[in-house]
Design a protein around this motif. Structure first.
Motif, PDB file in Angstrom:
ATOM      1  N   MET A   1       0.841  -1.188   0.000  1.00  0.00           N
ATOM      2  CA  MET A   1       0.000   0.000   0.000  1.00  0.00           C
ATOM      3  C   MET A   1       0.880   1.243   0.000  1.00  0.00           C
ATOM      4  SD  MET A   1      -1.447   2.676   1.821  1.00  0.00           S
ATOM      5  CE  MET A   1      -1.007   2.276   3.486  1.00  0.00           C
ATOM      6  N   THR A   2       0.657   2.119  -0.973  1.00  0.00           N
ATOM      7  CA  THR A   2       1.423   3.352  -1.076  1.00  0.00           C
ATOM      8  C   THR A   2       0.472   4.534  -1.192  1.00  0.00           C
ATOM      9  OG1 THR A   2       3.250   2.227  -2.212  1.00  0.00           O
ATOM     10  CG2 THR A   2       3.154   4.623  -2.398  1.00  0.00           C
ATOM     11  N   LEU A   3       0.656   5.524  -0.327  1.00  0.00           N
ATOM     12  CA  LEU A   3      -0.101   6.765  -0.374  1.00  0.00           C
ATOM     13  C   LEU A   3       0.886   7.890  -0.587  1.00  0.00           C
ATOM     14  CD1 LEU A   3      -2.709   8.498   0.086  1.00  0.00           C
ATOM     15  CD2 LEU A   3      -2.091   8.526   2.508  1.00  0.00           C
ATOM     16  N   SER A   4       0.603   8.746  -1.553  1.00  0.00           N
ATOM     17  CA  SER A   4       1.483   9.881  -1.803  1.00  0.00           C
ATOM     18  C   SER A   4       0.664  11.123  -2.112  1.00  0.00           C
ATOM     19  CB  SER A   4       2.433   9.587  -2.972  1.00  0.00           C
ATOM     20  OG  SER A   4       1.714   9.431  -4.186  1.00  0.00           O
ATOM     21  N   PHE A   5       1.199  12.265  -1.722  1.00  0.00           N
ATOM     22  CA  PHE A   5       0.622  13.532  -2.166  1.00  0.00           C
ATOM     23  C   PHE A   5       1.740  14.378  -2.753  1.00  0.00           C
ATOM     24  CE2 PHE A   5       1.323  13.800   2.436  1.00  0.00           C
ATOM     25  CZ  PHE A   5       2.050  14.982   2.589  1.00  0.00           C
ATOM     26  N   GLU A   6       1.413  15.082  -3.823  1.00  0.00           N
ATOM     27  CA  GLU A   6       2.429  15.805  -4.589  1.00  0.00           C
ATOM     28  C   GLU A   6       1.966  17.229  -4.851  1.00  0.00           C
ATOM     29  OE1 GLU A   6       2.944  13.541  -8.143  1.00  0.00           O
ATOM     30  OE2 GLU A   6       3.431  11.683  -7.076  1.00  0.00           O
ATOM     31  N   GLY A   7       2.744  18.172  -4.410  1.00  0.00           N
ATOM     32  CA  GLY A   7       2.509  19.577  -4.726  1.00  0.00           C
ATOM     33  C   GLY A   7       1.233  20.153  -4.143  1.00  0.00           C
ATOM     34  N   ILE A   8       0.793  19.640  -2.979  1.00  0.00           N
ATOM     35  CA  ILE A   8      -0.469  20.107  -2.402  1.00  0.00           C
ATOM     36  C   ILE A   8      -0.338  21.570  -1.978  1.00  0.00           C
ATOM     37  CG2 ILE A   8      -2.086  19.865  -0.472  1.00  0.00           C
ATOM     38  CD1 ILE A   8      -2.395  17.676  -2.503  1.00  0.00           C
ATOM     39  N   THR A   9      -1.173  22.400  -2.579  1.00  0.00           N
ATOM     40  CA  THR A   9      -1.196  23.835  -2.297  1.00  0.00           C
ATOM     41  C   THR A   9      -2.637  24.241  -2.031  1.00  0.00           C
ATOM     42  OG1 THR A   9       0.721  24.239  -3.716  1.00  0.00           O
ATOM     43  CG2 THR A   9      -0.659  26.137  -3.193  1.00  0.00           C
ATOM     44  N   LEU A  10      -2.853  24.930  -0.907  1.00  0.00           N
ATOM     45  CA  LEU A  10      -4.216  25.263  -0.499  1.00  0.00           C
ATOM     46  C   LEU A  10      -4.258  26.661   0.097  1.00  0.00           C
ATOM     47  CD1 LEU A  10      -7.211  24.342   0.146  1.00  0.00           C
ATOM     48  CD2 LEU A  10      -6.320  23.601   2.374  1.00  0.00           C
ATOM     49  N   SER A  11      -5.306  27.403  -0.281  1.00  0.00           N
ATOM     50  CA  SER A  11      -5.587  28.698   0.333  1.00  0.00           C
ATOM     51  C   SER A  11      -7.060  28.749   0.681  1.00  0.00           C
ATOM     52  CB  SER A  11      -5.249  29.842  -0.624  1.00  0.00           C
ATOM     53  OG  SER A  11      -3.877  29.878  -0.917  1.00  0.00           O
ATOM     54  N   TYR A  12      -7.380  29.412   1.782  1.00  0.00           N
ATOM     55  CA  TYR A  12      -8.760  29.729   2.113  1.00  0.00           C
ATOM     56  C   TYR A  12      -8.972  31.190   1.768  1.00  0.00           C
ATOM     57  CZ  TYR A  12      -8.865  25.311   4.724  1.00  0.00           C
ATOM     58  OH  TYR A  12      -8.814  23.976   5.073  1.00  0.00           O
ATOM     59  N   GLY A  13      -9.645  31.433   0.642  1.00  0.00           N
ATOM     60  CA  GLY A  13      -9.751  32.811   0.149  1.00  0.00           C
ATOM     61  C   GLY A  13      -8.376  33.291  -0.279  1.00  0.00           C
ATOM     62  N   THR A  14      -7.928  34.381   0.314  1.00  0.00           N
ATOM     63  CA  THR A  14      -6.605  34.917  -0.016  1.00  0.00           C
ATOM     64  C   THR A  14      -5.544  34.493   1.000  1.00  0.00           C
ATOM     65  OG1 THR A  14      -7.092  36.960   1.209  1.00  0.00           O
ATOM     66  CG2 THR A  14      -7.641  36.928  -1.142  1.00  0.00           C
ATOM     67  N   VAL A  15      -5.932  33.646   1.958  1.00  0.00           N
ATOM     68  CA  VAL A  15      -5.004  33.240   3.015  1.00  0.00           C
ATOM     69  C   VAL A  15      -4.346  31.909   2.639  1.00  0.00           C
ATOM     70  CG1 VAL A  15      -4.738  32.676   5.446  1.00  0.00           C
ATOM     71  CG2 VAL A  15      -6.413  34.405   4.748  1.00  0.00           C
ATOM     72  N   PRO A  16      -3.042  31.885   2.374  1.00  0.00           N
ATOM     73  CA  PRO A  16      -2.365  30.614   2.063  1.00  0.00           C
ATOM     74  C   PRO A  16      -2.283  29.723   3.291  1.00  0.00           C
ATOM     75  CG  PRO A  16      -0.768  32.408   2.215  1.00  0.00           C
ATOM     76  CD  PRO A  16      -2.130  33.038   2.334  1.00  0.00           C
ATOM     77  N   VAL A  17      -2.548  28.437   3.098  1.00  0.00           N
ATOM     78  CA  VAL A  17      -2.577  27.485   4.215  1.00  0.00           C
ATOM     79  C   VAL A  17      -1.526  26.386   4.045  1.00  0.00           C
ATOM     80  CG1 VAL A  17      -4.014  25.837   5.484  1.00  0.00           C
ATOM     81  CG2 VAL A  17      -5.024  27.941   4.592  1.00  0.00           C
ATOM     82  N   LEU A  18      -1.421  25.815   2.852  1.00  0.00           N
ATOM     83  CA  LEU A  18      -0.443  24.773   2.563  1.00  0.00           C
ATOM     84  C   LEU A  18       0.385  25.178   1.350  1.00  0.00           C
ATOM     85  CD1 LEU A  18      -2.738  21.619   2.946  1.00  0.00           C
ATOM     86  CD2 LEU A  18      -1.196  22.580   4.672  1.00  0.00           C
ATOM     87  N   HIS A  19       1.678  24.950   1.422  1.00  0.00           N
ATOM     88  CA  HIS A  19       2.590  25.439   0.390  1.00  0.00           C
ATOM     89  C   HIS A  19       3.324  24.283  -0.288  1.00  0.00           C
ATOM     90  CE1 HIS A  19       2.163  29.584   2.010  1.00  0.00           C
ATOM     91  NE2 HIS A  19       2.171  28.977   3.183  1.00  0.00           N
TER      92      HIS A  19
END
Length: 257
Positions: A1-19
């Motif tokens: 079993m392999t789980l990967s995440f790549e380049g996850i970038t998240l903002s709530y509105g104009t507020v960056p949360v994940l880079h």
């Protein structure tokens, strides 16, 4: 079993949360995600099972892109216990746990669903509460019911957002023992957002330490939970001792910026 995440970038509105976060899990293990409030821990977990859609990046489980799956299919692969939960309608403890079987059934639950729910209630000592309404329970008991629902889901990956936050010390250890035993027995992955560094240290195979939406350190607890890392991430002076090779963190004082 392999789980990967790549380049996850998240903002709530104009507020960056994940880079631009990337990482890969390839073992049946417990991974604790730690960091100060607002560091993006819960948001990262929600991106993994697509409860929150990142602006950029992808999540893959055994080579399959999760971003493109129907929520019902995602629910078969990811069990999730939120930090907070609300009772939207009256339901007994048994019915609440039975909701974890919905990805596999239609309107009517099958016999094997009932058997699985009974098994999970027995594991978590919830049988005496089976016919009680979920809303009538204490905060800690309700937390155990939500964890039981995730166990009943029989997913490849279990995601927990502060699963022990409403439990006393004894029941914290009970839940973490159950998570550890389930991971080892069923060969699955459990990812937990945890505030208690000592609980993370004692149970996690690996720790991801976050600050300001970025991964600051990752690895074995003894390599991540150092006085230097805690100072850099939490702005806290601490003393880190070891008990049988397990780091024990003793906070000493805040560092004024």
């Amino acid at each position: 079993m392999t789980l990967s995440f790549e380049g996850i970038t998240l903002s709530y509105g104009t507020v960056p949360v994940l880079h631009d976060l990337s990482f890969e899990f390839s073992d049946a293990e417990i991974v604790a995600v730690v960091g100060p409030n607002g560091s993006g821990k819960s948001s990262l977990v929600k991106c993994l099972n697509q409860l929150v859609k990142p602006q950029k990046g992808s999540v893959h489980l055994d080579g399959e892109c999760i971003n493109e799956l129907h929520p019902r299919e995602i629910a078969k692969k990811f069990g999730y216990v939120p930090q907070n939960f609300m009772d939207t309608f009256p339901a007994t403890v048994m019915d609440t746990i039975l909701m974890g079987r919905k990805p596999y059934s239609n309107w009517r639950s099958a016999k094997e669903d009932i058997v699985k729910v009974a098994e999970v209630m027995r594991m978590l000592n919830l049988e005496p509460f089976a016919l009680r309404y979920h809303s009538e329970l204490s905060g800690g008991q309700r937390q155990k019911v939500m964890i039981a629902r995730a166990f009943a889901q029989e997913s490849k990956v279990l995601l927990f957002d502060e699963p022990t936050s409403q439990l006393d010390i004894k029941h914290q250890l009970e839940i973490m023992d159950l998570v550890r035993d389930t991971v080892r027995m069923k060969k699955i992955l459990a990812i937990l957002v945890v505030h208690d560094l000592n609980l993370a240290s004692r149970y996690a195979d690996r720790i991801i330490m976050m600050r300001d939406g970025r991964i600051q350190a990752v690895g074995d607890p003894k390599d991540v939970l150092t006085e230097e890392n805690i100072k850099a991430v939490y702005d806290v002076q601490s003393l880190v001792m070891h008990d049988g090779g397990i780091p024990c963190v003793v906070p000493k004082q805040r560092i004024e910026n």
